[in-house]
Design an enzyme around this catalytic site. Structure first.
Site, mmCIF file in Angstrom:
data_model
loop_
_atom_site.group_PDB
_atom_site.id
_atom_site.type_symbol
_atom_site.label_atom_id
_atom_site.label_comp_id
_atom_site.label_asym_id
_atom_site.label_seq_id
_atom_site.Cartn_x
_atom_site.Cartn_y
_atom_site.Cartn_z
ATOM 1 N N GLU A 1 5.669 -3.293 0.733
ATOM 2 C CA GLU A 1 5.649 -3.097 -0.725
ATOM 3 C C GLU A 1 4.919 -1.786 -0.957
ATOM 4 O O GLU A 1 3.693 -1.736 -0.944
ATOM 5 C CB GLU A 1 4.924 -4.269 -1.406
ATOM 6 N N CYS B 1 1.471 0.375 -9.243
ATOM 7 C CA CYS B 1 2.621 0.930 -8.509
ATOM 8 C C CYS B 1 3.894 0.984 -9.348
ATOM 9 O O CYS B 1 4.806 1.724 -9.005
ATOM 10 C CB CYS B 1 2.857 0.118 -7.247
ATOM 11 N N VAL C 1 0.625 4.722 5.350
ATOM 12 C CA VAL C 1 0.139 3.582 6.141
ATOM 13 C C VAL C 1 1.283 2.588 6.386
ATOM 14 O O VAL C 1 1.324 1.922 7.425
ATOM 15 C CB VAL C 1 -1.082 2.917 5.453
ATOM 16 N N GLY C 2 2.235 2.544 5.471
ATOM 17 C CA GLY C 2 3.413 1.683 5.666
ATOM 18 C C GLY C 2 4.115 2.012 6.980
ATOM 19 O O GLY C 2 4.546 1.124 7.722
ATOM 20 N N GLY D 1 0.831 -1.209 0.000
ATOM 21 C CA GLY D 1 0.000 0.000 0.000
ATOM 22 C C GLY D 1 0.854 1.242 0.000
ATOM 23 O O GLY D 1 2.020 1.207 -0.398
HETATM 24 P P1 NAD Z 1 -3.460 2.293 1.526
HETATM 25 O O1 NAD Z 1 -2.197 2.516 2.177
HETATM 26 O O2 NAD Z 1 -4.516 3.334 1.655
HETATM 27 O O3 NAD Z 1 -4.197 0.932 2.006
HETATM 28 C C1 NAD Z 1 -3.626 -0.340 1.914
HETATM 29 C C2 NAD Z 1 -4.193 -1.241 2.989
HETATM 30 O O4 NAD Z 1 -3.960 -0.671 4.241
HETATM 31 C C3 NAD Z 1 -5.710 -1.486 2.897
HETATM 32 O O5 NAD Z 1 -5.952 -2.857 3.121
HETATM 33 C C4 NAD Z 1 -6.258 -0.625 4.001
HETATM 34 O O6 NAD Z 1 -7.444 -1.141 4.586
HETATM 35 C C5 NAD Z 1 -5.154 -0.625 5.004
HETATM 36 N N1 NAD Z 1 -5.138 0.590 5.816
HETATM 37 C C6 NAD Z 1 -5.557 1.833 5.445
HETATM 38 N N2 NAD Z 1 -5.363 2.710 6.439
HETATM 39 C C7 NAD Z 1 -4.817 2.013 7.461
HETATM 40 C C8 NAD Z 1 -4.386 2.360 8.768
HETATM 41 N N3 NAD Z 1 -4.475 3.595 9.220
HETATM 42 N N4 NAD Z 1 -3.856 1.387 9.543
HETATM 43 C C9 NAD Z 1 -3.743 0.132 9.096
HETATM 44 N N5 NAD Z 1 -4.146 -0.263 7.867
HETATM 45 C C10 NAD Z 1 -4.682 0.657 7.064
HETATM 46 O O7 NAD Z 1 -2.990 2.062 0.074
HETATM 47 P P2 NAD Z 1 -3.891 2.003 -1.150
HETATM 48 O O8 NAD Z 1 -4.463 3.343 -1.417
HETATM 49 O O9 NAD Z 1 -4.807 0.852 -0.968
HETATM 50 O O10 NAD Z 1 -2.835 1.640 -2.304
HETATM 51 C C11 NAD Z 1 -2.197 2.606 -3.071
HETATM 52 C C12 NAD Z 1 -0.730 2.670 -2.758
HETATM 53 O O11 NAD Z 1 -0.181 1.367 -2.714
HETATM 54 C C13 NAD Z 1 0.090 3.403 -3.803
HETATM 55 O O12 NAD Z 1 1.036 4.215 -3.172
HETATM 56 C C14 NAD Z 1 0.772 2.303 -4.575
HETATM 57 O O13 NAD Z 1 1.953 2.684 -5.206
HETATM 58 C C15 NAD Z 1 0.991 1.288 -3.518
HETATM 59 N N6 NAD Z 1 1.104 -0.044 -4.083
HETATM 60 C C16 NAD Z 1 2.292 -0.681 -4.021
HETATM 61 C C17 NAD Z 1 2.427 -1.931 -4.601
HETATM 62 C C18 NAD Z 1 3.710 -2.690 -4.561
HETATM 63 O O14 NAD Z 1 3.688 -3.860 -4.889
HETATM 64 N N7 NAD Z 1 4.825 -2.098 -4.163
HETATM 65 C C19 NAD Z 1 1.343 -2.513 -5.239
HETATM 66 C C20 NAD Z 1 0.138 -1.818 -5.266
HETATM 67 C C21 NAD Z 1 0.021 -0.592 -4.680
#
Ligand code: NAD
Length: 465
Positions: free
Chosen positions: A219, A253, A201-202, A197
């Site tokens: 990731e 991504c 959030v990471g 993600g």
């Molecule tokens: P996000 O960070 O909003 O959410 C990802 C996950 O985290 C979801 O399951 C969500 O429910 C959970 N989440 C959200 N807020 C949270 C919190 N406060 N605490 C704990 N968990 C929480 O990301 P997104 O919008 O779903 O994805 C988009 C991002 O992900 C982009 O930056 C993209 O580049 C990245 N991404 C990376 C890869 C990779 O393989 N490196 C692949 C796809 C997407």
């Protein structure tokens, strides 16, 4: 068109984890035949539910059928097949040398499962992003809780149904929910957390993991630069860039985020990019069965706002209610434009001319390392220079995105684009702890290692250890 769906009631996450931990402690997941059967079931799950999966993806993301097949269904199916094929070799303990001080002795490195793992996914590839890591988790002998993104609600609901139907419920569970559920999960103790993600959030995930000293794989995303120099085949480069930028309507991504082009060929590249968009998606991409939609109106509006700076040579229009943003090529973008400041994660491609390669290289190195870096050039020295003078999770010369399809290459970021890698054997390794196993007998219990130490004894000890 994407639909908003009410979330299911929050599950008792502690109870789910207790069930999985009991299964892990029972030794169930260590059995290789069981692991293979689970991988085969996962493969079957993808094959037998192609229609349901592609429909869920259509509902969530307007994902074209071809993209659902290649990037989600086939991707996971192939990862599961690859793991079955190589499992015996991957799991074979590796014998290694033992120094004289511990002879006779047999030293072995064993790939041991971590235990109960947590896989949290993003919404853009709702199946691939949780099931490809799951292949690694299964192959390495772990249990796993899977938390898909709530934003791809149909896919999340289908994942829950399918995993319960095809995989052993003692070892694998899908927990649906939003950030609140995710937070509740992260408050529990896991043995490994695999998160896909955004960067913000990471950090939350890593901080939560630190409380239990749980290792994390992150990731993440960021901006992926692409360089096109004056020696490149502009038509081929344009086709590949357009394909990679507008896959999944740009919500990927590893998409090229912006293109640095040698100023002498900028006009020709813009022409080729525009031609490629029309060839792939027709004069009105909104009507194309091969062009997706934005996940929700909020993101569509965010993307529309990014169109304010620069001139669109193609696209530049959006229909927020329909979650549609046209494939857009931008030129004349100012250096401080928001579209260059953040990860676009949508179908917009700014093209930025440069006079000397030093400029894009300096710009790339001024940012944190990207997940993917791309360069199009016929000049090997230029390619070598770009590779040697930058950092990124991956680098591809004369193509985009396709490196992901090679299970023999690790997929992952570095710095702000993430830590840890997966795909193919790397998924197995990521979900395994390299456990040192030393076996000795009772013979030759040399007294030299035991006190009391004389000078001579210590000298001998220091020589042999
Ligand atoms: P996000 O960070 O909003 O959410 C990802 C996950 O985290 C979801 O399951 C969500 O429910 C959970 N989440 C959200 N807020 C949270 C919190 N406060 N605490 C704990 N968990 C929480 O990301 P997104 O919008 O779903 O994805 C988009 C991002 O992900 C982009 O930056 C993209 O580049 C990245 N991404 C990376 C890869 C990779 O393989 N490196 C692949 C796809 C997407």
């Amino acid at each position: 068109m994407p639909v908003e769906t009410a979330l299911p009631p929050a599950p008792d996450v502690a109870a789910v984890i207790r069930t999985l931990r009991a299964a892990f402690d029972s030794g169930l997941t260590r059995d290789l035949a069981w692991r293979k059967s689970q991988l085969a079931a996962l493969e079957r799950m993808m094959v037998e539910n192609e229609a349901e999966i592609s429909e869920a993806l259509k509902a969530d993301l307007g994902k074209p059928f071809g993209e659902a097949c290649t990037a989600e269904i086939d991707f996971v199916r192939k990862e599961a097949a690859h793991a079955q094929k190589h499992l015996r070799r991957w799991t074979r303990p590796q014998r290694t040398a033992s120094p004289i001080a511990i002879q006779p002795g047999k030293s072995v490195i064993e790939a041991a499962p971590y235990g109960v793992t947590l896989i949290i996914g993003a919404w853009n590839y709702p199946f691939q992003l949780v099931l490809a890591p799951l292949v690694g988790a299964i192959a390495a002998g772990n249990c796993a809780v899977i938390k898909p993104s709530e934003m791809a609600a149909q896919s999340s609901a289908l994942l829950k149904q399918l995993v319960a139907r095809y995989l052993d419920p003692r070892a694998f569970a899908v927990v649906e929910g939003d950030a609140e559920v995710s937070t509740a999960l992260l408050a529990q103790r896991f043995d490994l957390i695999f998160y896909t993600g955004g960067e913000r959030v990471g950090r939350v995930v890593m901080a939560a993991a630190a409380k239990n000293l749980t290792p994390v794989v992150l990731e993440l995303g960021g901006q992926n630069p692409c360089i096109v120099d004056e020696t490149a085949d502009l038509a081929v480069a344009a086709r590949r860039i357009v394909w990679g930028r507008f896959l999944n309507a740009g919500q990927i991504c590893v998409a090229p985020d912006h293109v640095y082009v040698a100023a002498s060929v900028e006009a020709r590249l813009l022409e080729e990019l525009t031609r490629a968009v029309t060839t792939m998606f027709g004069p009105d991409p909104k009507q194309s069965p091969d062009y997706g939609r934005i996940i929700n109106p909020r993101h569509a509006a965010r993307l529309q706002a990014l169109l304010a700076d620069g001139r669109a040579v193609t696209g530049g229009v959006a229909d927020i209610d329909a979650c549609y943003v046209a494939p857009t090529i931008l030129t004349e973008v100012s250096a401080d434009a928001p579209v260059l400041a953040e990860e676009i994660f949508g179908p917009i491609l700014p093209v930025l001319p440069y006079d000397s390669l030093d400029a894009p290289l300096a710009a790339i190195n001024a940012r944190s390392p990207a997940l993917a870096l791309y360069a199009f050039t016929r000049d090997k020295a230029t390619a070598d220079r770009i590779i040697a003078s930058t950092r990124s999770g991956s680098v591809t010369i004369n193509d985009v995105v396709v490196f992901m399809a090679n299970p023999n290459l690790p997929f992952g970021g570095v710095g702000a684009s993430g830590m840890g890698a997966y795909h193919g054997r790397y998924s197995f390794e990521t979900f395994s702890h390299r456990r040192a196993v030393l076996r000795r007998g009772f013979a030759l219990d040399a007294s030299v290692r035991y006190p009391p130490f004389t000078k001579a004894k210590l000298a001998l000890l220091r020589r042999v250890t």
